[in-house]
Design an enzyme around this catalytic site. Sequence first.
Site, short mmCIF file in Angstrom:
data_model
loop_
_atom_site.label_atom_id
_atom_site.label_comp_id
_atom_site.label_asym_id
_atom_site.label_seq_id
_atom_site.Cartn_x
_atom_site.Cartn_y
_atom_site.Cartn_z
N ASP A 8 52.46 75.97 45.38
CA ASP A 8 52.53 74.89 46.36
C ASP A 8 53.63 75.11 47.39
OD1 ASP A 8 54.45 74.54 44.42
OD2 ASP A 8 53.91 72.49 43.93
N ASP A 21 57.76 77.46 41.66
CA ASP A 21 57.04 76.31 42.21
C ASP A 21 57.88 75.66 43.31
OD1 ASP A 21 56.12 73.32 42.18
OD2 ASP A 21 54.69 74.28 40.82
N HIS A 28 57.00 69.56 34.79
CA HIS A 28 57.68 68.27 34.96
C HIS A 28 57.67 67.43 33.68
CE1 HIS A 28 58.26 68.87 39.17
NE2 HIS A 28 56.99 68.84 39.47
N GLY A 44 54.89 63.83 37.28
CA GLY A 44 54.47 64.80 38.28
C GLY A 44 53.22 65.59 37.94
N HIS A 97 58.38 72.61 43.66
CA HIS A 97 59.09 71.50 43.04
C HIS A 97 60.05 72.02 41.96
CE1 HIS A 97 55.31 69.76 44.58
NE2 HIS A 97 56.03 68.67 44.80
N TYR A 111 48.08 72.88 45.83
CA TYR A 111 47.11 71.86 46.22
C TYR A 111 46.34 72.22 47.48
CZ TYR A 111 50.22 70.06 42.80
OH TYR A 111 50.97 69.97 41.64
N ASP A 167 50.87 59.16 39.92
CA ASP A 167 50.90 60.61 39.68
C ASP A 167 50.13 61.01 38.44
OD1 ASP A 167 52.37 61.13 41.92
OD2 ASP A 167 54.22 61.67 40.87
#
Length: 413
Positions: free
Chosen positions: A278, A189, A153, A161, A191, A322, A111
Site C-alpha cells: 500500500d 507496509d 495490526h 486495521g 502503515h 488496496y 475497519d
Amino acid sequence: MSDPAAQPEAEPRPGALTRDGFPTQVAWHEDLLEYDFGPHHPMSPARLDLTARLCRDLGLFGLPWVDVVAPHVATDDELATVHTRDYIAVVRRVSENPAEPAPESGLGTEDDPVFAGMHEASARIVGASLEAADAVLAGTALHAVNFAGGMHHAAADRGSGFCIYNDAAAAVQRLLDRGVSRVAYIDIDAHHGDGTERIFWDDPRVLTVSVHESGLTLFPGTGFPAETGGPHAPGTAVNVALPAGTRDAGWLRAFHAVVPPLVEAFRPEVIVSQHGCDSHHLDPLTNLAVTIDAQREAALSISSLARRHCAGRWVATGGGGYAVFDAVPLSWAHLVGIAAGRPVALTAPTPGPWREYVRERYGRQAPVLMGEGADTWWRSWEIGVNPNDPVDRAIMATRKEVFPFHGLDPWFD
C-alpha cells in the site's frame, strides 16, 4: 550515485538450492478468499484471487521446486501463542453470531466489521504462516510465502486495521518456540506494524523494523523513532517514519540506510517479512508514492539479507494493498518469483489470459507490463546527509535513536 555493493542482486546466488531455484513453499487455496469484510470494504479478496491467478499464469506455481500448500485453520492453542484466550473466545462468538459485535475488542467497527465465519477465515491465514515457518524450520523449504498474510495490526487482545489475528507474529513466535534464538521481522507496509511490534515489545530475541508513512498523517498514528522497545529489549523496536509523498529514491534510501546494518548487527537466524504494497502511488488509503519496481527491489534486498545472514531462511507475508488491479497482484507475484529464485522481469508482459480474466470477471483493464519503467536509483547513506531533506531527517532520527543500542554509529555505519 548509490553504492553498487549495497544494491540488491538481480539474480539469486546458488546456495542451499535445487539446480534451478530456491525450494519454496507458497500458501494458497481458494478458501483464503473467505476473509471478506464485504463488497464495499477496501480489503477485497479479489486481490488474493488476482495474485494467485497471476502467479499461476506466469508459471510460478508450476515450477517443480515450488510447493503450493492449502493451509489449515490454526487451532486455539496455536492462536494463543500470541493472542489472549479471552480475545479468541470473543472472535469465535461474533463469528457465530455477527449480529452481536464486540467493538470493545475492535470487532464490529468500520475497519473490522464482523462476518459469519470470521474466526475460521482469520485462523486459516494464521495456519498458512505457521506452516510457512514450519517448512523453513524443517528445511523442506528455504523460502516460504503467505501473500494472504501480514495482518500486522492485530494486537494480543483486539483486532485493528482490517486485521483479526496476527499471523506474522504467530510465525515469529513459532520460530522462537521451536528453537530459533533470534528473528528479524521486517515490515515495509505503508502503515506502522504496531501489532507485531507490541507483541514482541519486550522480547530481546526479536528485532522488529517498520518502514512506514509517519503516524502524523496515517493510521495507526504510532511508529515514531523514539519507540525503541521495552526495558528488557531496548533498541529492538525500530521505526522509520517517512513523510507523506516519499517516492522510490527516498523510500529505498531509507530502507538501505536502516535495515541492512541493523540486521547485520542483530545476527538473526531467520527473517520474517511483511510486504504490504500500500506504499504504491495509486493506493487509495495512503500517501506514499512508491512504484512496483521499488517494491520488487525491496523484496530482492530482503531475500539477499536472508542469504547473507540466515543461510537463506526467509518467511514472507503479504499485508496491506488496496490498488487491487494496478499494483497488488503484480507486487506479490514479484515476491513469489523472487522467493522461488525466478524473479519476473519488470519489462515482462502480464499474461494475456490473466488480463482477459481481469476484464471479464471484474470489468477492469489490467496492467500490460509487470513493471512501471521507474527509475529506482537511490543515494547511499555513505554519500552524505542533507539536513534540509525531510526523508533524510526521518532516517537520521531513527539511526540516532536505535543504532547506539547495537554498537553502530548513527552517522557512518
